[in-house]
Design a protein around this motif. Sequence first.
Motif, short mmCIF file in Angstrom:
data_model
loop_
_atom_site.label_atom_id
_atom_site.label_comp_id
_atom_site.label_asym_id
_atom_site.label_seq_id
_atom_site.Cartn_x
_atom_site.Cartn_y
_atom_site.Cartn_z
N ILE A 220 0.81 -1.22 -0.04
CA ILE A 220 0.06 -0.21 -0.11
C ILE A 220 0.82 1.10 -0.14
CG2 ILE A 220 -1.84 1.26 1.07
CD1 ILE A 220 -2.55 -1.35 0.11
N GLY A 221 0.78 2.16 -0.94
CA GLY A 221 1.45 3.35 -1.00
C GLY A 221 0.94 4.58 -0.35
N ARG A 222 -0.19 4.62 -0.20
CA ARG A 222 -1.01 5.84 0.57
C ARG A 222 -2.30 5.26 1.28
NH1 ARG A 222 0.38 8.27 -4.25
NH2 ARG A 222 -1.84 8.53 -4.82
N MET A 223 -2.08 4.67 2.39
CA MET A 223 -3.14 3.93 3.00
C MET A 223 -4.39 5.06 3.46
SD MET A 223 -4.57 1.41 4.16
CE MET A 223 -3.21 0.04 4.51
N ALA A 224 -4.20 6.19 3.77
CA ALA A 224 -5.14 7.07 4.03
C ALA A 224 -6.08 7.38 3.01
CB ALA A 224 -4.41 8.33 4.74
N GLU A 225 -5.18 7.67 1.79
CA GLU A 225 -6.15 8.03 0.57
C GLU A 225 -6.72 6.80 0.01
OE1 GLU A 225 -4.91 9.89 -3.89
OE2 GLU A 225 -3.55 9.89 -2.19
N LEU A 226 -6.21 5.62 0.18
CA LEU A 226 -6.95 4.36 -0.13
C LEU A 226 -8.30 4.19 0.55
CD1 LEU A 226 -6.49 2.06 -2.48
CD2 LEU A 226 -5.53 0.77 -0.57
N ALA A 227 -8.07 4.52 1.77
CA ALA A 227 -9.31 4.33 2.77
C ALA A 227 -10.38 5.35 2.41
CB ALA A 227 -8.85 4.52 4.25
N GLU A 228 -9.86 6.37 1.97
CA GLU A 228 -10.99 7.55 1.57
C GLU A 228 -11.61 7.10 0.32
OE1 GLU A 228 -10.97 12.38 0.63
OE2 GLU A 228 -9.04 11.50 1.18
N ILE A 229 -10.64 6.57 -0.57
CA ILE A 229 -11.45 6.00 -1.86
C ILE A 229 -12.46 4.89 -1.54
CG2 ILE A 229 -10.80 4.53 -3.86
CD1 ILE A 229 -8.51 5.94 -4.17
N ALA A 230 -12.14 4.16 -0.39
CA ALA A 230 -13.17 2.79 -0.09
C ALA A 230 -14.32 3.45 0.75
CB ALA A 230 -12.15 2.14 0.70
N MET A 231 -14.30 4.57 1.15
CA MET A 231 -15.20 4.97 2.06
C MET A 231 -15.42 4.54 3.25
SD MET A 231 -18.32 5.92 -0.93
CE MET A 231 -18.67 4.16 -1.16
N ILE A 232 -14.14 4.28 3.83
CA ILE A 232 -14.15 3.73 5.41
C ILE A 232 -13.11 4.37 6.25
CG2 ILE A 232 -15.00 1.12 4.49
CD1 ILE A 232 -12.06 0.62 4.60
N GLU A 233 -13.57 4.30 7.49
CA GLU A 233 -12.62 4.99 8.60
C GLU A 233 -11.47 3.94 8.63
OE1 GLU A 233 -12.78 7.89 9.84
OE2 GLU A 233 -14.93 8.32 8.89
N LEU A 234 -10.22 4.72 8.64
CA LEU A 234 -8.98 4.02 8.70
C LEU A 234 -8.81 3.47 10.23
CD1 LEU A 234 -6.51 2.69 7.54
CD2 LEU A 234 -5.24 4.71 7.58
N GLU A 235 -8.95 2.47 10.79
CA GLU A 235 -8.86 2.03 12.02
C GLU A 235 -8.28 0.65 12.36
OE1 GLU A 235 -12.76 2.22 13.33
OE2 GLU A 235 -13.50 0.52 12.37
N LYS A 236 -7.64 0.59 13.41
CA LYS A 236 -6.94 -0.77 13.86
C LYS A 236 -8.12 -1.92 13.78
CE LYS A 236 -3.85 -2.71 17.30
NZ LYS A 236 -3.25 -2.44 18.41
N PRO A 237 -7.72 -2.89 13.43
CA PRO A 237 -8.78 -4.10 13.41
C PRO A 237 -9.23 -4.35 14.98
CG PRO A 237 -7.02 -4.66 12.01
CD PRO A 237 -6.80 -3.24 12.76
N GLN A 238 -10.25 -4.82 15.08
CA GLN A 238 -10.77 -5.16 16.61
C GLN A 238 -10.18 -6.45 16.99
OE1 GLN A 238 -14.93 -5.43 16.91
NE2 GLN A 238 -15.05 -5.36 19.16
N GLN A 239 -9.91 -6.46 18.25
CA GLN A 239 -9.16 -7.78 18.49
C GLN A 239 -10.18 -8.95 18.70
OE1 GLN A 239 -7.59 -7.26 22.73
NE2 GLN A 239 -5.40 -7.85 21.74
N ARG A 240 -9.87 -9.97 18.28
CA ARG A 240 -10.73 -11.15 17.89
C ARG A 240 -10.27 -12.42 18.85
NH1 ARG A 240 -11.29 -11.84 12.16
NH2 ARG A 240 -11.93 -13.89 12.60
N PRO A 241 -11.20 -13.44 19.28
CA PRO A 241 -10.69 -14.38 19.92
C PRO A 241 -10.12 -15.39 18.77
CG PRO A 241 -12.98 -14.03 19.94
CD PRO A 241 -12.55 -13.07 18.99
N LEU A 242 -9.33 -16.38 19.51
CA LEU A 242 -8.37 -17.21 18.87
C LEU A 242 -8.77 -18.77 19.33
CD1 LEU A 242 -6.11 -17.98 16.70
CD2 LEU A 242 -4.47 -17.97 18.98
N MET A 243 -9.47 -19.69 18.48
CA MET A 243 -9.88 -20.79 18.89
C MET A 243 -8.67 -21.75 18.57
SD MET A 243 -12.84 -20.18 20.12
CE MET A 243 -13.44 -21.80 20.18
#
Length: 243
Positions: A220-243
């Motif tokens: 990814i060259g420019r993450m913030a710009e790519l997220a803007e194109i995708a129409m999503i907020e750039l945020e850290k993934p939510q922690q998830r359980p590991l089975m």
Amino acid sequence: MAGTSCVKCPLRNRSLFTPFTDEELEFMQSFKTGEMTVEPGTTLLLEGSNSPQLLTVLNGMGVRYTAMQNGRRQVINFLFPGDFIGLQAGIFGEMKHSVEATTAMTLCVFRRDDLWRLFRQNPARGYDLTWIAAVEEHFLGETISSLGQRDAIQRIAWAFVRIFERLKASGMATAGRVPLPFRQQDLADALGLSLVHTNKTLKVLRLTGLARWSDGELEIGRMAELAEIAMIELEKPQQRPLM
């Protein structure tokens, strides 16, 4: 038990996954029956089958897909380390889609018959399993939104941001790149695009320096710009359980 013990699981220390309590760790050690290693192209679970196993991806990547009556297949989504596989058969008695290894994979193996023991003896782990199912439902809704409301470049931008952030949180980013060993056809299927349209859109992203996907790696060259194109907020993934 053959393979990696739960205590030494390499995924446990990744920021994406919630930590185990000592009780949960002990239970998962008893719940796990072994490991299996498969080659690329191996069918792990077959649509319509009644698999006796539940699986967690320890390493490697794969795809979930469903077979169409005309012989073609529709990729549903991608599998990454930490993903839990086979819950459908555990609930419905048979798989409603197939699972195939894209790369060599190592998977933790659990007996499907022990699923109810998990809910009875360790309700916290049962809740984690419910959480995983809820996240899958949420992701499906987000995918449908993409198919209905995003154009081609927005869909691919959305997929790249989500995948990159997921793999980065899994400790798989190196020098600003993450492994992405899938085919363009797989991505096109998952996003409801033609292969030609996908190829042209990837070229636009590459020439503008926003993202480059080649030789099995995503950069990814420019993450913030790519997220803007995708129409999503750039945020850290939510922690998830590991089975």
